[in-house]
Motif scaffolding. Structure first.
Motif, mmCIF file in Angstrom:
data_model
loop_
_atom_site.group_PDB
_atom_site.id
_atom_site.type_symbol
_atom_site.label_atom_id
_atom_site.label_comp_id
_atom_site.label_asym_id
_atom_site.label_seq_id
_atom_site.Cartn_x
_atom_site.Cartn_y
_atom_site.Cartn_z
ATOM 1 N N GLU A 47 3.732 -38.765 -151.559
ATOM 2 C CA GLU A 47 4.027 -39.789 -150.567
ATOM 3 C C GLU A 47 3.168 -41.043 -150.757
ATOM 4 O O GLU A 47 1.980 -40.960 -151.020
ATOM 5 C CB GLU A 47 3.817 -39.260 -149.150
ATOM 6 C CG GLU A 47 4.774 -38.151 -148.767
ATOM 7 C CD GLU A 47 4.225 -36.780 -149.110
ATOM 8 O OE1 GLU A 47 4.697 -35.805 -148.524
ATOM 9 O OE2 GLU A 47 3.325 -36.696 -149.976
ATOM 10 N N VAL A 48 3.858 -42.189 -150.597
ATOM 11 C CA VAL A 48 3.214 -43.503 -150.729
ATOM 12 C C VAL A 48 3.390 -44.256 -149.418
ATOM 13 O O VAL A 48 4.442 -44.191 -148.790
ATOM 14 C CB VAL A 48 3.837 -44.294 -151.894
ATOM 15 C CG1 VAL A 48 3.315 -45.722 -151.928
ATOM 16 C CG2 VAL A 48 3.557 -43.590 -153.219
ATOM 17 N N GLU A 49 2.341 -44.967 -149.016
ATOM 18 C CA GLU A 49 2.404 -45.795 -147.819
ATOM 19 C C GLU A 49 2.186 -47.251 -148.205
ATOM 20 O O GLU A 49 1.364 -47.552 -149.073
ATOM 21 C CB GLU A 49 1.319 -45.385 -146.814
ATOM 22 C CG GLU A 49 1.436 -43.953 -146.334
ATOM 23 C CD GLU A 49 0.251 -43.530 -145.480
ATOM 24 O OE1 GLU A 49 0.327 -42.457 -144.872
ATOM 25 O OE2 GLU A 49 -0.761 -44.280 -145.422
ATOM 26 N N GLU A 50 2.926 -48.145 -147.564
ATOM 27 C CA GLU A 50 2.682 -49.569 -147.731
ATOM 28 C C GLU A 50 1.947 -50.063 -146.499
ATOM 29 O O GLU A 50 2.479 -50.009 -145.389
ATOM 30 C CB GLU A 50 3.986 -50.352 -147.930
ATOM 31 C CG GLU A 50 3.739 -51.816 -148.260
ATOM 32 C CD GLU A 50 4.987 -52.536 -148.766
ATOM 33 O OE1 GLU A 50 4.881 -53.747 -149.049
ATOM 34 O OE2 GLU A 50 6.039 -51.886 -148.895
ATOM 35 N N ILE A 51 0.719 -50.514 -146.686
ATOM 36 C CA ILE A 51 -0.128 -50.878 -145.559
ATOM 37 C C ILE A 51 -0.625 -52.309 -145.713
ATOM 38 O O ILE A 51 -0.581 -52.888 -146.797
ATOM 39 C CB ILE A 51 -1.336 -49.919 -145.435
ATOM 40 C CG1 ILE A 51 -2.222 -50.011 -146.678
ATOM 41 C CG2 ILE A 51 -0.872 -48.487 -145.201
ATOM 42 C CD1 ILE A 51 -3.519 -49.240 -146.571
ATOM 43 N N LEU B 186 -4.921 -46.800 -154.683
ATOM 44 C CA LEU B 186 -3.682 -47.454 -155.106
ATOM 45 C C LEU B 186 -2.683 -46.450 -155.665
ATOM 46 O O LEU B 186 -3.034 -45.579 -156.460
ATOM 47 C CB LEU B 186 -3.974 -48.505 -156.165
ATOM 48 C CG LEU B 186 -4.567 -49.827 -155.666
ATOM 49 C CD1 LEU B 186 -4.877 -50.730 -156.848
ATOM 50 C CD2 LEU B 186 -3.603 -50.527 -154.710
ATOM 51 N N ALA B 187 -1.432 -46.612 -155.251
ATOM 52 C CA ALA B 187 -0.364 -45.720 -155.704
ATOM 53 C C ALA B 187 0.329 -46.238 -156.952
ATOM 54 O O ALA B 187 1.111 -45.512 -157.581
ATOM 55 C CB ALA B 187 0.663 -45.537 -154.584
ATOM 56 N N GLU B 188 0.066 -47.471 -157.337
ATOM 57 C CA GLU B 188 0.698 -48.066 -158.515
ATOM 58 C C GLU B 188 -0.162 -49.211 -159.030
ATOM 59 O O GLU B 188 -1.044 -49.713 -158.332
ATOM 60 C CB GLU B 188 2.099 -48.583 -158.155
ATOM 61 C CG GLU B 188 2.085 -49.661 -157.082
ATOM 62 C CD GLU B 188 3.472 -50.106 -156.658
ATOM 63 O OE1 GLU B 188 4.446 -49.401 -156.984
ATOM 64 O OE2 GLU B 188 3.581 -51.166 -156.011
ATOM 65 N N VAL C 80 -0.154 -53.576 -149.512
ATOM 66 C CA VAL C 80 -0.450 -52.875 -150.760
ATOM 67 C C VAL C 80 0.044 -51.440 -150.628
ATOM 68 O O VAL C 80 0.035 -50.859 -149.533
ATOM 69 C CB VAL C 80 -1.971 -52.924 -151.051
ATOM 70 C CG1 VAL C 80 -2.764 -52.179 -149.996
ATOM 71 C CG2 VAL C 80 -2.279 -52.423 -152.435
ATOM 72 N N LYS C 81 0.496 -50.872 -151.741
ATOM 73 C CA LYS C 81 0.998 -49.497 -151.729
ATOM 74 C C LYS C 81 -0.116 -48.534 -152.121
ATOM 75 O O LYS C 81 -0.729 -48.693 -153.182
ATOM 76 C CB LYS C 81 2.191 -49.357 -152.671
ATOM 77 C CG LYS C 81 3.434 -50.091 -152.176
ATOM 78 C CD LYS C 81 4.615 -49.883 -153.099
ATOM 79 C CE LYS C 81 5.848 -50.624 -152.572
ATOM 80 N NZ LYS C 81 7.024 -50.443 -153.459
ATOM 81 N N VAL C 82 -0.353 -47.568 -151.248
ATOM 82 C CA VAL C 82 -1.445 -46.610 -151.455
ATOM 83 C C VAL C 82 -0.925 -45.190 -151.274
ATOM 84 O O VAL C 82 0.144 -44.958 -150.714
ATOM 85 C CB VAL C 82 -2.601 -46.863 -150.459
ATOM 86 C CG1 VAL C 82 -3.211 -48.231 -150.676
ATOM 87 C CG2 VAL C 82 -2.128 -46.703 -149.013
#
Length: 396
Positions: A26-30, A40-42, A177-179
């Motif tokens: 799972e990735v969250e954009e915060i 960081l997810a990416e 940012v995607k984390v």
């Protein structure tokens, strides 16, 4: 009382634990405001050049460097000021031979100019400046893309966001940012002897105030996780079994303190199919792991050591974090002996390149943790280190 038939070497046990875990999907954009400490997810690619234009690095005069080459303090070169701008403005004038534009730090370079003369290096009278020293082409100019170029990977997947990283992201236009999602970490504390609040009378009767939960909550937050506390449970077989089963369903990882050895009321390890139980670490030998459940000691110092030697690496694996430890070389202030066959977690105070071992011993001496700011590891094949020997210290 039963003893461990075999102590699993530290590294072997750690690899068994890490190999059993998979990174969360799972990735969250915060928002950047909430990004500190997240992973960081990416990869992050800059959509722009930074700075987006050539700009002045100082307060002074934008000019043609060639016009200043003959300048000396005893023989200054005179130039005419044709415009003045502040940061955030753009000059419409073009710098021709013999002219200059007054500007401030951060101002966009006007057309025709290729250098900036610091204002201290000029004397001004009306619209005329006298240049006292020459400047080279490009001097005092921050060029377009000098900080970050469009299309450049500025931060890599797995990076732990720091304040300076957030500043960079904002400077190139990011608002979010995607984390990786924070892993949920269940915390279960067990022990008949434990109470949660101060009660002098009860303490005199043999009880102790439970402190593992608040320490583990803090450590889990420090290392990328979201703690979920299931309370302090008595040494009741069914209560502990039920809490572990529930926590396994609701979390990515479960930490249970107490019940890790072979006493009559050490129940926790009985309800998990363990990949290992009992390792060579000191303190914290009775640690066990299986089914995403870590069975930990009851004593706080042992729990702290088990967290740093095992659990933080598990949390890093779950979020794909990189470079999450701060390790530094230091010289020992005194000799540290160790027993062959034990992987020892030695608390130290690190300062100015020197590591001072903390002499307080005992898995229940919490003040020894407070008086330390890092630890060194003594592997199983070592009998310790000599005074003045250089060792690696991991800061916490």
């Amino acid at each position: 009382m039963r003893e461990f038939k075999r102590l699993t070497p530290y590294r072997e046990a750690l690899n068994l634990l890490l190999d059993d875990l998979s990174e969360v999907d799972e990735v969250e954009e915060i928002s950047l405001e909430n990004g500190l400490g997240r992973v960081l997810a990416e990869d992050v690619v800059s959509p722009v050049d930074s700075p987006p234009f050539d700009r002045s690095a100082v307060d002074g005069y934008a000019l043609r460097a060639e016009d200043t080459f003959p300048a000396r303090e005893y023989s200054p070169v005179e130039l005419r000021v044709i415009d003045e701008i502040v940061a955030g403005e753009e000059s419409k004038a073009k710098v021709e031979p013999g002219t200059a534009v007054k500007l401030m730090t951060g101002s966009k370079m006007p057309k025709g100019a290729n250098a900036v003369l610091m204002q201290e290096m000029a004397e001004r009278e009306g619209e005329i400046i006298r240049v006292l020293r020459p400047v080279a082409p490009g001097q005092n100019v921050a060029f377009k893309g000098e900080d970050v170029k469009k299309g450049e990977v500025v931060l890599r997947k797995g990076h732990i966001l720091r304040p300076q990283d957030l500043a960079l992201l904002k400077s190139i236009g990011f608002k979010t940012v995607k984390v990786k999602r924070k892993p949920r970490v269940g915390i279960i504390v067990t022990g008949d002897e434990l109470i949660e609040e101060f009660d002098e009378g009860v303490l005199k009767a043999g009880k102790i105030i439970e402190s593992n939960s608040i320490m583990l909550k803090g450590l889990v937050k420090q290392y990328f996780g979201e703690p979920v506390f299931y309370g302090v449970l008595p040494d009741n077989e069914e209560a502990i079994r039920g809490a572990i089963e529930r926590a396994k369903k609701e979390n990515d990882l479960v930490l249970v303190t107490g019940g890790s050895a072979f006493g009559d009321k050490d129940f926790a390890h009985r309800f998990v199919r363990l990949l290992f139980h009992g390792t060579t670490i000191k303190p914290g030998r009775p640690i066990g792991y299986g089914e995403r459940v870590v069975i930990m000691s009851g004593y706080p110092v042992a729990v702290f050591a088990q967290f740093h030697l095992y659990v933080k690496h598990a949390l890093a694996k779950l979020v794909g974090a990189k470079n999450y430890e701060v390790r530094i070389k230091a010289k020992l202030t005194e000799r540290i002996p160790s027993q062959l066959g034990r992987h020892e977690f030695m608390k130290v105070w690190y300062e100015n390149g020197v590591a001072r071992p903390i002499k307080k011993k005992g898995s229940g001496i919490i003040s020894s943790l407070v008086e330390s700011n890092g630890y060194m590891e003594i592997p199983e094949d070592s009998e310790g280190y000599l005074e003045g020997e250089e060792v690696w210290v991991t800061l916490y």
